[in-house]
Design a protein around this motif. Sequence first.
Motif, PDB file in Angstrom:
ATOM      1  N   HIS A  44      -4.190   8.719 -20.448  1.00  0.00           N
ATOM      2  CA  HIS A  44      -3.772   9.008 -19.086  1.00  0.00           C
ATOM      3  C   HIS A  44      -3.943   7.759 -18.237  1.00  0.00           C
ATOM      4  O   HIS A  44      -4.646   6.821 -18.620  1.00  0.00           O
ATOM      5  CB  HIS A  44      -4.595  10.156 -18.488  1.00  0.00           C
ATOM      6  CG  HIS A  44      -6.052   9.859 -18.407  1.00  0.00           C
ATOM      7  ND1 HIS A  44      -6.901   9.968 -19.498  1.00  0.00           N
ATOM      8  CD2 HIS A  44      -6.829   9.410 -17.384  1.00  0.00           C
ATOM      9  CE1 HIS A  44      -8.120   9.637 -19.151  1.00  0.00           C
ATOM     10  NE2 HIS A  44      -8.116   9.279 -17.871  1.00  0.00           N
ATOM     11  N   GLU A  48      -5.025   9.463 -12.680  1.00  0.00           N
ATOM     12  CA  GLU A  48      -4.870  10.872 -13.048  1.00  0.00           C
ATOM     13  C   GLU A  48      -6.163  11.494 -13.555  1.00  0.00           C
ATOM     14  O   GLU A  48      -6.149  12.647 -14.010  1.00  0.00           O
ATOM     15  CB  GLU A  48      -3.824  11.006 -14.168  1.00  0.00           C
ATOM     16  CG  GLU A  48      -2.421  10.584 -13.800  1.00  0.00           C
ATOM     17  CD  GLU A  48      -1.482  10.794 -14.971  1.00  0.00           C
ATOM     18  OE1 GLU A  48      -0.590  11.656 -14.860  1.00  0.00           O
ATOM     19  OE2 GLU A  48      -1.660  10.125 -15.996  1.00  0.00           O
ATOM     20  N   ARG A  51      -6.940  14.978 -12.219  1.00  0.00           N
ATOM     21  CA  ARG A  51      -6.032  16.025 -12.696  1.00  0.00           C
ATOM     22  C   ARG A  51      -6.318  16.375 -14.156  1.00  0.00           C
ATOM     23  O   ARG A  51      -6.259  17.539 -14.553  1.00  0.00           O
ATOM     24  CB  ARG A  51      -4.582  15.566 -12.536  1.00  0.00           C
ATOM     25  CG  ARG A  51      -3.561  16.611 -12.978  1.00  0.00           C
ATOM     26  CD  ARG A  51      -2.136  16.144 -12.766  1.00  0.00           C
ATOM     27  NE  ARG A  51      -1.793  16.079 -11.353  1.00  0.00           N
ATOM     28  CZ  ARG A  51      -0.553  15.829 -10.913  1.00  0.00           C
ATOM     29  NH1 ARG A  51       0.433  15.631 -11.780  1.00  0.00           N
ATOM     30  NH2 ARG A  51      -0.306  15.779  -9.625  1.00  0.00           N
ATOM     31  N   TYR A 110       4.962   6.516 -16.760  1.00  0.00           N
ATOM     32  CA  TYR A 110       4.200   6.767 -15.533  1.00  0.00           C
ATOM     33  C   TYR A 110       4.652   5.820 -14.422  1.00  0.00           C
ATOM     34  O   TYR A 110       4.849   6.240 -13.277  1.00  0.00           O
ATOM     35  CB  TYR A 110       2.709   6.587 -15.813  1.00  0.00           C
ATOM     36  CG  TYR A 110       1.831   6.853 -14.608  1.00  0.00           C
ATOM     37  CD1 TYR A 110       1.421   8.151 -14.300  1.00  0.00           C
ATOM     38  CD2 TYR A 110       1.430   5.813 -13.774  1.00  0.00           C
ATOM     39  CE1 TYR A 110       0.631   8.405 -13.194  1.00  0.00           C
ATOM     40  CE2 TYR A 110       0.632   6.057 -12.671  1.00  0.00           C
ATOM     41  CZ  TYR A 110       0.239   7.346 -12.376  1.00  0.00           C
ATOM     42  OH  TYR A 110      -0.550   7.591 -11.272  1.00  0.00           O
ATOM     43  N   ASP A 119       6.844  13.140  -9.495  1.00  0.00           N
ATOM     44  CA  ASP A 119       5.546  13.558 -10.027  1.00  0.00           C
ATOM     45  C   ASP A 119       5.494  13.165 -11.504  1.00  0.00           C
ATOM     46  O   ASP A 119       6.326  13.638 -12.299  1.00  0.00           O
ATOM     47  CB  ASP A 119       5.385  15.074  -9.874  1.00  0.00           C
ATOM     48  CG  ASP A 119       4.029  15.558 -10.383  1.00  0.00           C
ATOM     49  OD1 ASP A 119       3.219  14.707 -10.805  1.00  0.00           O
ATOM     50  OD2 ASP A 119       3.789  16.781 -10.362  1.00  0.00           O
ATOM     51  N   GLU A 121       3.691  14.124 -13.902  1.00  0.00           N
ATOM     52  CA  GLU A 121       3.557  15.259 -14.812  1.00  0.00           C
ATOM     53  C   GLU A 121       4.883  15.957 -15.013  1.00  0.00           C
ATOM     54  O   GLU A 121       5.186  16.447 -16.102  1.00  0.00           O
ATOM     55  CB  GLU A 121       2.519  16.237 -14.265  1.00  0.00           C
ATOM     56  CG  GLU A 121       2.203  17.367 -15.217  1.00  0.00           C
ATOM     57  CD  GLU A 121       0.998  18.169 -14.772  1.00  0.00           C
ATOM     58  OE1 GLU A 121       1.179  19.356 -14.443  1.00  0.00           O
ATOM     59  OE2 GLU A 121      -0.110  17.590 -14.724  1.00  0.00           O
ATOM     60  N   ARG A 126       2.926  17.717 -19.201  1.00  0.00           N
ATOM     61  CA  ARG A 126       1.471  17.820 -19.291  1.00  0.00           C
ATOM     62  C   ARG A 126       0.969  17.531 -20.694  1.00  0.00           C
ATOM     63  O   ARG A 126      -0.046  16.873 -20.886  1.00  0.00           O
ATOM     64  CB  ARG A 126       1.032  19.211 -18.844  1.00  0.00           C
ATOM     65  CG  ARG A 126      -0.438  19.476 -19.038  1.00  0.00           C
ATOM     66  CD  ARG A 126      -0.849  20.831 -18.503  1.00  0.00           C
ATOM     67  NE  ARG A 126      -0.779  20.892 -17.054  1.00  0.00           N
ATOM     68  CZ  ARG A 126      -1.312  21.890 -16.333  1.00  0.00           C
ATOM     69  NH1 ARG A 126      -1.950  22.878 -16.933  1.00  0.00           N
ATOM     70  NH2 ARG A 126      -1.199  21.893 -15.024  1.00  0.00           N
ATOM     71  N   ARG A 129       0.027  13.841 -22.503  1.00  0.00           N
ATOM     72  CA  ARG A 129      -1.254  13.133 -22.460  1.00  0.00           C
ATOM     73  C   ARG A 129      -2.041  13.303 -23.750  1.00  0.00           C
ATOM     74  O   ARG A 129      -2.838  12.459 -24.108  1.00  0.00           O
ATOM     75  CB  ARG A 129      -2.107  13.655 -21.299  1.00  0.00           C
ATOM     76  CG  ARG A 129      -1.510  13.445 -19.925  1.00  0.00           C
ATOM     77  CD  ARG A 129      -2.561  13.731 -18.878  1.00  0.00           C
ATOM     78  NE  ARG A 129      -2.009  13.719 -17.529  1.00  0.00           N
ATOM     79  CZ  ARG A 129      -1.622  14.799 -16.886  1.00  0.00           C
ATOM     80  NH1 ARG A 129      -1.702  15.977 -17.473  1.00  0.00           N
ATOM     81  NH2 ARG A 129      -1.144  14.705 -15.656  1.00  0.00           N
TER      82      ARG A 129
END
Length: 350
Positions: A44, A48, A51, A110, A119, A121, A126, A129
Amino acid sequence: MSSVETLAYFLEEDSLRGVMRDWPEGMQLMVRLDGAGRCELMVHHRDEAGRVLEVLRESLGEAAETLAVVPPVEGFATRRVRFSEEQQLLALAASTDGLSESAQDYAINYRFAREEGLDPEAVIGRDARRFAEEIESDLPQVSERRSARRAPQPEPEPRLFPEGFEAADDPARRECALVSAHLHGQGARVRLTLEPEAAQGNEMPVTVGNVGHSVDFGCFVLPRGALADWQPGAPLVIDMPQEQFPEAWAARFRRQTHNAQVSITAGGIFVRPLLPALAAPPEAPMVQVEEGWSLGRPLRAALVLAGMVLVGGSLMVSWSPFSVSEEVAGALQPARAGLAALAGVSEAAR
């Protein structure tokens, strides 16, 4: 900490780059360990981290209270992790095939999402990662309550040596290389140069973010992975943050380059600072010798000057024939005649 069932350990960018040179900028790795010894790796971006922790807490459900985070994060429990355990986690990351490539792909996506105002994500997903699911490892279990379920273990044999010492013929300790090195301050870093005599001055430094110290601060250790493809006899430059050192040592390295003895083993790079390196002695001044020089010339000149005495503007010459041998007196005869001539000129001038 007996209540810990899940540990989330964040390996930061500097530490990862110490064992993987191509680790992308801004990327981190979360290692999730559970009480059964299983672990999961999750790449990640450093922005982040919060999150990622929320996703992990949601996945634990009611067991979220058993989650501990290292380094400490407000709102979560934590626990003490030994330096050796951290090195095991770094070694696990370095030995996982494709991890660095996965982090590089994630970093590109990213950065694209951020530049487009999206965003990450939503763009990446999700699950992107998660690099691997349930990697089996031999890392220490995080739950002390699990130990009660194991079969009883036999009592260990009494130790022959103190903790940290073993016999040299131990199979796990066969690897050992001794290397000469220099330590000195370089900006906000401490620089370690292996084989400084072979260094050309254009070597690309390897950055290591974590430094472990002995109890007396007389020796420090670096992760074994910092050597990468280094071979004995070749130079290598390693940079470390000065804040990883006691100020007393950092100040010494800033003032003067120190010699160091480096022992490279399977467990790490052990560095023991020694006395300051001595500067090269200055070269002797060059003496220009005129053509036709001989040993007798300065001797004759010294003897002539020693026989000259200036009194009241008159040049008088005094000779002591008994103070020298007949051979030396014969050698001085031409100089004596010259001085007599000079005395005559002086008398005429008066």
